[in-house]
Design an enzyme around this catalytic site. Structure first.
Site, mmCIF file in Angstrom:
data_model
loop_
_atom_site.group_PDB
_atom_site.id
_atom_site.type_symbol
_atom_site.label_atom_id
_atom_site.label_comp_id
_atom_site.label_asym_id
_atom_site.label_seq_id
_atom_site.Cartn_x
_atom_site.Cartn_y
_atom_site.Cartn_z
ATOM 1 N N ASP A 75 9.262 15.057 7.243
ATOM 2 C CA ASP A 75 8.650 14.414 6.085
ATOM 3 C C ASP A 75 7.186 14.073 6.356
ATOM 4 O OD1 ASP A 75 9.723 12.438 7.910
ATOM 5 O OD2 ASP A 75 9.216 10.903 6.426
ATOM 6 N N ASP A 105 0.587 15.231 11.689
ATOM 7 C CA ASP A 105 1.789 14.392 11.766
ATOM 8 C C ASP A 105 2.885 14.957 10.872
ATOM 9 O OD1 ASP A 105 3.502 12.256 12.232
ATOM 10 O OD2 ASP A 105 2.441 10.888 10.909
ATOM 11 N N GLU A 137 11.335 9.890 8.521
ATOM 12 C CA GLU A 137 10.776 9.101 9.621
ATOM 13 C C GLU A 137 9.713 8.158 9.096
ATOM 14 O OE1 GLU A 137 7.896 8.065 12.818
ATOM 15 O OE2 GLU A 137 7.546 9.187 10.966
ATOM 16 N N HIS A 358 -2.285 10.950 8.006
ATOM 17 C CA HIS A 358 -2.083 10.064 6.852
ATOM 18 C C HIS A 358 -3.331 9.929 5.974
ATOM 19 C CE1 HIS A 358 1.643 7.667 8.477
ATOM 20 N NE2 HIS A 358 1.646 8.943 8.869
#
Length: 385
Positions: A75, A105, A137, A358
């Site tokens: 995810d 990530d 996660e 992110h």
């Protein structure tokens, strides 16, 4: 340094799957499963309650002995509200960097593992290679808990695990735990000109202020561990919602806070200190006005930390693969603590940097990908004939 074309191609395939946490990851998991099964891997799936998401656990090579597990989450965080220079779900190379959601990530690590899996097999695996690819996660290591529960029924568990979160290929032998909590304050509504209500927002504010007081105490008095940055346990209130109009005493307020505790620092005791303050110092005054008022606490998520000694065999092994003489500790959480608690010694080591994740235009450098590929090829030397 550049990664091989096969690795870039596989990462490109994975980035193209929109596996944002509020979406299904089944298309990506199906692709990973079919790719591994075509190589002869034995695969197991564990689903969420709605069967919209799944974990994949796969074993390549012999099944009669413990192997090495390579672990990553499928995810990614949302792109909503972020300004990107290119399509976030299309891997784009600019200036020797690869941009795309999940590139850092952590789809690059998964992509490297998948791209090299045929070579592991062709060279003759003597030590099994396990793959653990989880869901949610980013929501608090939700999905992997079911995978770990399913692993408990296996006759042979992996002998060690490498979680490929972005660490710049530094070996991470410990990280803080994280406890996420919610408090719902039930007050009593009335006109703001009257003194007949119970102000839920103000009650919440007093508890939030007490959380800040605890943080100041810890920042001043510790405990401390200089391996971490910051070197102490942190408490933080991130969301507050309450009130409907300025001239109405608010009936409800809700806030969410977290505790990121150093390994060995009891987050349960810190939570109990907060709860005890609320029930002994705040609630009595509220209930004197109306017994139906009060505060309710809920633990939303609890992800354990871990701390392996630098001379632990798992740490020494992964350090040898990187050629590094030093290990590190980080403040962000991963699935490693859960694997360690389940009896599988786990370290964190992967390409890319958490600072590049992110964010808009998330990226990973070609050099980091090449280092990750070289790392897995050194692992290949160990597990193959």
């Amino acid at each position: 340094m550049r990664p091989s074309p096969a690795c870039i191609s596989m990462i490109e395939r994975l980035v193209a799957f929109d596996t944002t946490s509020h979406r299904s990851n089944l298309d990506a998991i199906s692709f990973l499963r079919e790719t591994l099964e075509a190589l002869g891997a034995q695969c197991r799936l564990t689903y969420d309650d709605e069967r919209r998401k799944a974990n994949l656990y796969a074993t390549l090579g012999p099944t009669d002995r413990p192997g090495i597990m390579l672990s990553g989450h499928t995810d990614v965080v949302p792109v909503d509200g972020q300004t990107w220079s290119s399509d976030p779900f299309r891997l784009t190379e600019r200036n020797s960097c690869f941009f795309g959601r999940g590139s850092a990530d952590m789809k690059s690590f998964i992509g490297l593992c998948m791209a090299l899996a045929p070579e592991f097999l062709a060279r003759g695996l003597e030590t099994p290679l396990h793959f653990s690819f989880s869901y949610d996660e980013e929501m608090g290591c939700v999905g992997v808990r079911r995978l770990i529960s399913d692993m408990a029924g296996l006759p042979i568990k992996p002998k060690l695990c490498i979680v490929g979160e972005p660490t710049g290929m530094q070996v991470i032998a410990g990280h803080k735990g994280k406890k996420s909590l919610r408090c719902h304050v039930h007050g009593k509504e009335c006109h703001s000109a009257l003194a007949q209500g119970v102000n839920a927002v103000e009650a919440a504010a007093e508890v939030i202020a007490h959380i800040s007081t605890i943080q100041r105490r810890i920042r001043r008095d510790g405990p401390f561990d200089q391996s971490y940055e910051p070197p102490y346990t942190t408490l933080h209130t991130g969301i507050v919602k309450g009130g409907r109009a300025l001239n109405i005493v608010p009936r409800d307020c809700e806030f969410e806070f977290e505790i990121r505790a150093l390994p060995g620092h009891d987050s349960d005791a810190l939570f109990e200190e907060i709860r005890r303050f609320a029930t002994s110092q705040i609630e009595p005054e509220m209930k004197a006005v109306d017994p139906a008022t009060g505060l309710e606490f809920e633990i939303m998520n609890n992800t354990t930390g871990f701390d392996l000694p630098d001379d632990h065999p798992a740490v020494r092994f992964v350090s040898a693969l990187t050629g590094a003489n030093q290990t590190g500790r980080v403040s962000f959480g991963t699935e490693a603590g859960l694997f360690n608690d389940a009896g599988v010694p786990t370290v964190v080591c992967g390409p890319g940097f958490i600072e590049q994740a992110h964010r808009p235009d998330e990226f990973i450098s070609a050099d980091q990908l090449a280092q990750g590929e070289a790392f897995l090829r050194r692992l290949m030397d160990y597990v193959c004939r």
